[in-house]
Design a protein around this motif. Structure first.
Motif, PDB file in Angstrom:
ATOM      1  N   GLY A 153       0.831  -1.192   0.000  1.00  0.00           N
ATOM      2  CA  GLY A 153       0.000   0.000   0.000  1.00  0.00           C
ATOM      3  C   GLY A 153       0.870   1.247   0.000  1.00  0.00           C
ATOM      4  N   GLY A 154       0.626   2.154  -0.944  1.00  0.00           N
ATOM      5  CA  GLY A 154       1.378   3.403  -1.010  1.00  0.00           C
ATOM      6  C   GLY A 154       2.742   3.297  -1.644  1.00  0.00           C
ATOM      7  N   ASP A 155       3.072   2.169  -2.309  1.00  0.00           N
ATOM      8  CA  ASP A 155       4.426   2.042  -2.875  1.00  0.00           C
ATOM      9  C   ASP A 155       4.619   2.840  -4.168  1.00  0.00           C
ATOM     10  N   ALA A 156       3.554   3.334  -4.758  1.00  0.00           N
ATOM     11  CA  ALA A 156       3.686   4.158  -5.965  1.00  0.00           C
ATOM     12  C   ALA A 156       3.701   5.628  -5.551  1.00  0.00           C
ATOM     13  N   ASN A 157       4.826   6.067  -5.012  1.00  0.00           N
ATOM     14  CA  ASN A 157       4.938   7.447  -4.534  1.00  0.00           C
ATOM     15  C   ASN A 157       5.412   8.359  -5.663  1.00  0.00           C
ATOM     16  N   PHE A 158       5.832   9.536  -5.330  1.00  0.00           N
ATOM     17  CA  PHE A 158       6.209  10.527  -6.329  1.00  0.00           C
ATOM     18  C   PHE A 158       7.456  10.152  -7.121  1.00  0.00           C
ATOM     19  N   MET A 159       8.351   9.338  -6.572  1.00  0.00           N
ATOM     20  CA  MET A 159       9.611   9.051  -7.270  1.00  0.00           C
ATOM     21  C   MET A 159       9.374   8.412  -8.646  1.00  0.00           C
ATOM     22  N   PRO A 160       8.640   7.288  -8.750  1.00  0.00           N
ATOM     23  CA  PRO A 160       8.438   6.729 -10.086  1.00  0.00           C
ATOM     24  C   PRO A 160       7.450   7.534 -10.923  1.00  0.00           C
ATOM     25  N   VAL A 161       6.477   8.147 -10.275  1.00  0.00           N
ATOM     26  CA  VAL A 161       5.445   8.872 -11.011  1.00  0.00           C
ATOM     27  C   VAL A 161       5.993  10.163 -11.592  1.00  0.00           C
ATOM     28  N   VAL A 162       6.667  10.960 -10.780  1.00  0.00           N
ATOM     29  CA  VAL A 162       7.168  12.259 -11.219  1.00  0.00           C
ATOM     30  C   VAL A 162       8.640  12.193 -11.603  1.00  0.00           C
ATOM     31  N   GLY A 163       9.425  11.515 -10.788  1.00  0.00           N
ATOM     32  CA  GLY A 163      10.872  11.496 -10.995  1.00  0.00           C
ATOM     33  C   GLY A 163      11.375  10.404 -11.905  1.00  0.00           C
ATOM     34  N   HIS A 164      10.492   9.480 -12.335  1.00  0.00           N
ATOM     35  CA  HIS A 164      10.891   8.371 -13.197  1.00  0.00           C
ATOM     36  C   HIS A 164      12.100   7.640 -12.621  1.00  0.00           C
ATOM     37  N   THR A 165      12.083   7.452 -11.305  1.00  0.00           N
ATOM     38  CA  THR A 165      13.177   6.813 -10.581  1.00  0.00           C
ATOM     39  C   THR A 165      12.597   5.813  -9.593  1.00  0.00           C
ATOM     40  N   ARG A 166      13.160   4.638  -9.533  1.00  0.00           N
ATOM     41  CA  ARG A 166      12.759   3.630  -8.554  1.00  0.00           C
ATOM     42  C   ARG A 166      13.717   3.708  -7.379  1.00  0.00           C
ATOM     43  N   VAL A 167      13.178   3.635  -6.190  1.00  0.00           N
ATOM     44  CA  VAL A 167      14.000   3.622  -4.987  1.00  0.00           C
ATOM     45  C   VAL A 167      13.902   2.216  -4.411  1.00  0.00           C
ATOM     46  N   LEU A 168      15.010   1.502  -4.391  1.00  0.00           N
ATOM     47  CA  LEU A 168      15.041   0.132  -3.905  1.00  0.00           C
ATOM     48  C   LEU A 168      15.876   0.076  -2.639  1.00  0.00           C
ATOM     49  N   PRO A 169      15.310  -0.486  -1.567  1.00  0.00           N
ATOM     50  CA  PRO A 169      15.972  -0.403  -0.273  1.00  0.00           C
ATOM     51  C   PRO A 169      17.023  -1.466   0.008  1.00  0.00           C
ATOM     52  N   GLN A 170      17.270  -2.374  -0.933  1.00  0.00           N
ATOM     53  CA  GLN A 170      18.146  -3.494  -0.631  1.00  0.00           C
ATOM     54  C   GLN A 170      18.922  -3.908  -1.877  1.00  0.00           C
ATOM     55  N   LEU A 171      20.159  -4.367  -1.675  1.00  0.00           N
ATOM     56  CA  LEU A 171      20.961  -4.877  -2.783  1.00  0.00           C
ATOM     57  C   LEU A 171      20.356  -6.184  -3.295  1.00  0.00           C
ATOM     58  N   LEU A 172      20.491  -6.445  -4.595  1.00  0.00           N
ATOM     59  CA  LEU A 172      19.892  -7.643  -5.181  1.00  0.00           C
ATOM     60  C   LEU A 172      20.415  -8.925  -4.533  1.00  0.00           C
ATOM     61  N   ALA A 173      21.689  -9.004  -4.222  1.00  0.00           N
ATOM     62  CA  ALA A 173      22.238 -10.209  -3.589  1.00  0.00           C
ATOM     63  C   ALA A 173      21.591 -10.458  -2.230  1.00  0.00           C
ATOM     64  N   ASP A 174      21.331  -9.412  -1.474  1.00  0.00           N
ATOM     65  CA  ASP A 174      20.682  -9.556  -0.169  1.00  0.00           C
ATOM     66  C   ASP A 174      19.220  -9.969  -0.333  1.00  0.00           C
ATOM     67  N   THR A 175      18.556  -9.410  -1.330  1.00  0.00           N
ATOM     68  CA  THR A 175      17.164  -9.779  -1.612  1.00  0.00           C
ATOM     69  C   THR A 175      17.088 -11.231  -2.038  1.00  0.00           C
ATOM     70  N   ARG A 176      18.025 -11.669  -2.900  1.00  0.00           N
ATOM     71  CA  ARG A 176      18.044 -13.062  -3.344  1.00  0.00           C
ATOM     72  C   ARG A 176      18.171 -14.017  -2.167  1.00  0.00           C
TER      73      ARG A 176
END
Length: 186
Positions: A153-176
């Motif tokens: 809920g609420g993950d579509a904030n202003f960054m992707p909508v306005v800034g065309h930027t995704r903010v990811l909180p974790q490195l891919l290796a850690d997520t894997r």
């Protein structure tokens, strides 16, 4: 405190006019924009990354789980943290080309991916789907892959909508590793 990838205009060597905006630099996205890791043609031997990943270790290939006919791997260019792809080992372009066991296992690994994402990250919902063909938006149209994108809920904030930027909180290796640890077994 600024994000490590954020640079204030006055830190840019005096180039440009100072304003109130911070800049979030994401140079790693240029690889995707410029087509890095995309196949050179439609055949399995044309540099298809999905054909090469199974030969790698799970850690190096960001593979979360392997089945007999399909595997689950983190997307290198995720829409959200934990964005998985469920991919058949066999190089086929269209869903109708899958045989019965491949179709069944693709569905089973999709269910397991959802279970692991709920357990590991508390996902509230999912976007699940396939883009069939370049005209439908498939980035790698020659090798079928199903997206499993966790949503909150609420993950579509202003960054992707306005800034065309995704903010990811974790490195891919850690997520894997987190998802592999949460992956349900039979």
């Amino acid at each position: 405190m600024l994000h490590p990838m954020t640079i204030e205009p006055e830190q840019q060597g005096g180039v440009g006019t100072q304003d109130a905006f911070q800049r979030l630099w994401t140079p790693h996205r240029m690889a995707y924009i410029q087509g890095e890791n995309k196949p050179t043609g439609p055949e399995a031997g044309d540099g298809c990354p999905f054909c090469g990943l199974p030969a790698m270790s799970d850690q190096d290939g960001l593979i979360v789980a392997r089945g007999e006919h399909v595997y689950a791997v983190l997307n290198l260019y995720p829409y959200n943290g934990g964005h998985l792809l469920v991919v058949p080992y066999r190089h086929v372009a269209d869903y109708t080309e899958l045989d019965g066991p491949e179709t069944a296992e693709l569905g089973d690994l999709t269910k397991r991916a959802m279970t692991a994402l709920r357990k590991a990250s508390g996902a509230h919902g999912f976007n699940i789907g396939m883009n069939q063909g370049a005209a439908a938006g498939a980035g790698i149209a020659a090798h079928l892959h199903q997206h499993v994108v966790p949503r909150w809920g609420g993950d579509a904030n202003f960054m992707p909508v306005v800034g065309h930027t995704r903010v990811l909180p974790q490195l891919l290796a850690d997520t894997r590793q987190m998802l592999a640890d949460a992956w349900p077994v039979d």
